[in-house]
Structures are given as C-alpha cells and as structure tokens.
Design a protein around this motif. Sequence first.
Motif, PDB file in Angstrom:
ATOM      1  N   UNK A  21      31.233  36.739  38.511  1.00 43.57           N
ATOM      2  CA  UNK A  21      29.778  36.692  38.462  1.00 43.57           C
ATOM      3  C   UNK A  21      29.290  38.006  37.897  1.00 43.57           C
ATOM      4  N   UNK A  25      23.335  39.937  41.491  1.00 46.00           N
ATOM      5  CA  UNK A  25      23.353  39.262  42.789  1.00 46.00           C
ATOM      6  C   UNK A  25      24.498  39.848  43.594  1.00 46.00           C
ATOM      7  N   UNK A  28      28.124  37.831  48.052  1.00 39.75           N
ATOM      8  CA  UNK A  28      27.864  36.714  48.968  1.00 39.75           C
ATOM      9  C   UNK A  28      26.900  35.707  48.334  1.00 39.75           C
ATOM     10  N   UNK A  29      25.875  36.231  47.649  1.00 36.14           N
ATOM     11  CA  UNK A  29      24.909  35.324  46.983  1.00 36.14           C
ATOM     12  C   UNK A  29      25.615  34.482  45.926  1.00 36.14           C
ATOM     13  N   UNK A  30      26.493  35.126  45.171  1.00 32.80           N
ATOM     14  CA  UNK A  30      27.198  34.407  44.097  1.00 32.80           C
ATOM     15  C   UNK A  30      28.084  33.299  44.674  1.00 32.80           C
ATOM     16  N   UNK A  31      28.839  33.608  45.743  1.00 29.89           N
ATOM     17  CA  UNK A  31      29.730  32.595  46.318  1.00 29.89           C
ATOM     18  C   UNK A  31      28.901  31.522  47.033  1.00 29.89           C
ATOM     19  N   UNK A  33      26.140  30.301  45.986  1.00 25.08           N
ATOM     20  CA  UNK A  33      25.769  29.342  44.932  1.00 25.08           C
ATOM     21  C   UNK A  33      26.926  28.364  44.704  1.00 25.08           C
ATOM     22  N   UNK A  34      28.135  28.921  44.669  1.00 27.53           N
ATOM     23  CA  UNK A  34      29.321  28.078  44.469  1.00 27.53           C
ATOM     24  C   UNK A  34      29.520  27.121  45.641  1.00 27.53           C
ATOM     25  N   UNK A  46      36.879  34.081  43.235  1.00 30.39           N
ATOM     26  CA  UNK A  46      35.494  34.437  42.898  1.00 30.39           C
ATOM     27  C   UNK A  46      35.318  35.927  43.094  1.00 30.39           C
ATOM     28  N   UNK A  47      34.741  36.575  42.105  1.00 34.17           N
ATOM     29  CA  UNK A  47      34.517  38.008  42.254  1.00 34.17           C
ATOM     30  C   UNK A  47      33.245  38.445  41.539  1.00 34.17           C
TER      31      UNK A  47
ATOM     32  N   UNK B  35      41.092  43.371  42.065  1.00 34.43           N
ATOM     33  CA  UNK B  35      40.076  42.663  42.845  1.00 34.43           C
ATOM     34  C   UNK B  35      39.734  43.484  44.086  1.00 34.43           C
ATOM     35  N   UNK B  38      35.513  42.533  48.421  1.00 33.33           N
ATOM     36  CA  UNK B  38      34.469  41.506  48.474  1.00 33.33           C
ATOM     37  C   UNK B  38      34.816  40.259  47.662  1.00 33.33           C
ATOM     38  N   UNK B  39      35.900  40.309  46.917  1.00 34.85           N
ATOM     39  CA  UNK B  39      36.293  39.125  46.143  1.00 34.85           C
ATOM     40  C   UNK B  39      36.662  38.003  47.101  1.00 34.85           C
ATOM     41  N   UNK B  40      36.422  36.775  46.688  1.00 35.60           N
ATOM     42  CA  UNK B  40      36.579  35.624  47.581  1.00 35.60           C
ATOM     43  C   UNK B  40      37.763  34.767  47.141  1.00 35.60           C
ATOM     44  N   UNK B  41      38.571  34.371  48.135  1.00 33.13           N
ATOM     45  CA  UNK B  41      39.698  33.452  47.907  1.00 33.13           C
ATOM     46  C   UNK B  41      40.807  34.054  47.033  1.00 33.13           C
ATOM     47  N   UNK B  59      36.471  33.434  33.721  1.00 35.34           N
ATOM     48  CA  UNK B  59      35.209  32.833  33.294  1.00 35.34           C
ATOM     49  C   UNK B  59      34.055  33.691  33.806  1.00 35.34           C
ATOM     50  N   UNK B  60      33.222  34.148  32.895  1.00 33.68           N
ATOM     51  CA  UNK B  60      32.083  34.986  33.264  1.00 33.68           C
ATOM     52  C   UNK B  60      30.855  34.082  33.371  1.00 33.68           C
ATOM     53  N   UNK B  61      30.200  34.106  34.510  1.00 38.91           N
ATOM     54  CA  UNK B  61      29.068  33.209  34.711  1.00 38.91           C
ATOM     55  C   UNK B  61      27.921  33.965  35.377  1.00 38.91           C
ATOM     56  N   UNK B  62      26.770  33.326  35.408  1.00 41.50           N
ATOM     57  CA  UNK B  62      25.609  33.935  36.045  1.00 41.50           C
ATOM     58  C   UNK B  62      24.829  32.890  36.811  1.00 41.50           C
ATOM     59  N   UNK B  63      24.065  33.342  37.792  1.00 39.11           N
ATOM     60  CA  UNK B  63      23.322  32.403  38.640  1.00 39.11           C
ATOM     61  C   UNK B  63      22.151  31.786  37.895  1.00 39.11           C
TER      62      UNK B  63
END
Lengths: 265, 64
Positions: A21, A25, A28-31, A33-34, A46-47, B35, B38-41, B59-63
Amino acid sequence: MPAAIKLQEEYGDAIQVVLVHSQNATPEQAVNVALKAKWLGNQAIWTSDYLFSSGGNGLPAFALLDAEGKVVLKGNSNSMKGKIEDELERMLKEASGAPEGTPKAVAKAYSEMAKGNLAKAMVAAEKAKAKPGSKEPDAVIEAAEIALITIQENLDSQLARSTWMLENGYPMDAEAKLKTLSKSVKGNEAMAAKVAEIQAKLEAEEMQEIIKAAKDLAKIESKLYDSPKDEKAKKKLADFASENAGNAVGKRASKLVEVASVVSR
Amino acid sequence: MRFHPITTAVAAAVLSSSALAQGGVQIGDAPNYTFGEKSFNTQGVKSQADLRGKPVLVDFWGIN
C-alpha cells in the motif's frame, strides 16, 4: 478483487504475492480495506513499508520478480494483467532456479531444489563437485560449491520460518511446512536431524494448548474473512484476544482486532 | 567470462544511479527489501532472501 490476489489463490505456494500500500494510510487502515473487500484469507503479504520504487506512473503498478529475485516485468497491473499471467506460467514451467551460466552438471542440483527435493539437490551438487568432468572442471567445482551453499541457505531459511511460525502462533502452518520439509530432506541425516529438532518442539506438551488456541482462532478468522462486517465475529475475536493475551496466538488475534476495528475514513 | 570485482562494483553503481535517475527498479535489477513489524500475514518472511526460489509479484496499490 485485484488480479494479484486472484493469482495468489490460483497458484498457492508456488508464488508469493506482496501487496504494497503506497498511499497515505496507516498499515491497519490499508489491511482493513482488504478485510472489508474479502481479500484476506490467502497467502498474500500486505505491507505499507517502502520496499522499492515501482518507477511507474500511478497505481496500480507491479514488479514481477523471478526465482532469483530479479525484476523480469513491470508496469501497470491492470493493463498488463495478461502479460503477468503468461510470464508467471513461463517461469513456473521453465525455471529450474539455476543462475544463468550454471554448468549442466550442476543444473540438476537446482532443478531438484526447485522441485522441493533438498536431499537430492545436495547429492547432485556433491556429485558434480566430486566428479567435475574434464571440460572446465574448476568452473564446475566452483558452481557446485555455490549450489551447496544455496541449498543450505534454502534449508536454513525454511527452518527459520518454521521456528518463527512456532514462536508466533502459527503452529499448524509450522506443522504443514515441517511435514513437507521432512519429505524434502529424506535421505540426508544431518538435514533430517535439524527438521526433527523443530518437530519435537511442536510435539512438546506445552505446545498443545497453543495448537488448540490456533485452531480456535482459525475458525474465527475464517468467519471474519467471510463476513467482515459481522459484529458477532468481531466481538468473538476481541474476546479471544483478551482471553489469550499471554500467548502468541492471542498476539496474532490482537493484531487482527486492530485491523477489524478501524473506523472507515 | 569473469568480471573483475571493481568493474562489477562500478557497473552496479552506474546501474543503481541510472535506476534512481529513472525513478525506480528496472528490468534485471534485484532489489533488496525487508518487511517491518506492521506487515500483515508475513508468516515469518523477513526479506527477499526468504522468497528466493519462487516468483514474487509485488503489487503497488492505493485506497483511493
């Protein structure tokens, strides 16, 4: 669903998808959304950390890295979706994981490693080193020594990940990984001993409570990933996190509580 | 063919500055990354070294 997540679900452990992401944000906000979009529950990482710059203009962008970690394709994730799939197919079919220029005698070690057979890879590399042939023997020996180091690093990395899983509340994942590793090192006593050492920790009495907690959390996670707005599931998760506050599974649950409780922006 | 270490280092520096000048990774680059907490999974994946041996799609993404 972003194509990348679909690919992770389709290819499973054969590939790794990393979702970065890169806008303003919190992690936590980014995850969150997921979670709400039902994109969790697979192996994707996710990072919000800065890994490297995609160098592209705008989002979504991607970089596809091969088994050696080299960028082979990059661009816009949407417009190049088909190319990503084609390239992944090609890499998975053709890649033996051998670095470019690896002598044929040593290439077998890499193809065995790519198939997940670490013991057989070790035998192939040792054979190449012991009998390098008469054509460029020094180059073969050097390549075989590099292969031996790579195989050892591969094993060490997998053992480290298994240990991390055990210590961080993922005992079932550790169990699955160790089961695969056991097969992979069959026939090599030294390697098998290292795997068995971690397996013994998994079977220890004090670990059984952690395993039970991890199974309970898996059920709650599954419910939450299917119904992210289910308040009952959120409460169950929060209760679970406080009941298990003293162990690694509880810590995992707390992290998910933080994600699930983000208020939409 | 073998490359002299200094030549390789200079080439890497040139490649690196060229990549920076163009604002990002280029085809053929092998980026180093890690990583954070705070990285998840991550399931124990700490850096690109742990992902060696399999293709990685970043993959680079945005909200928004």
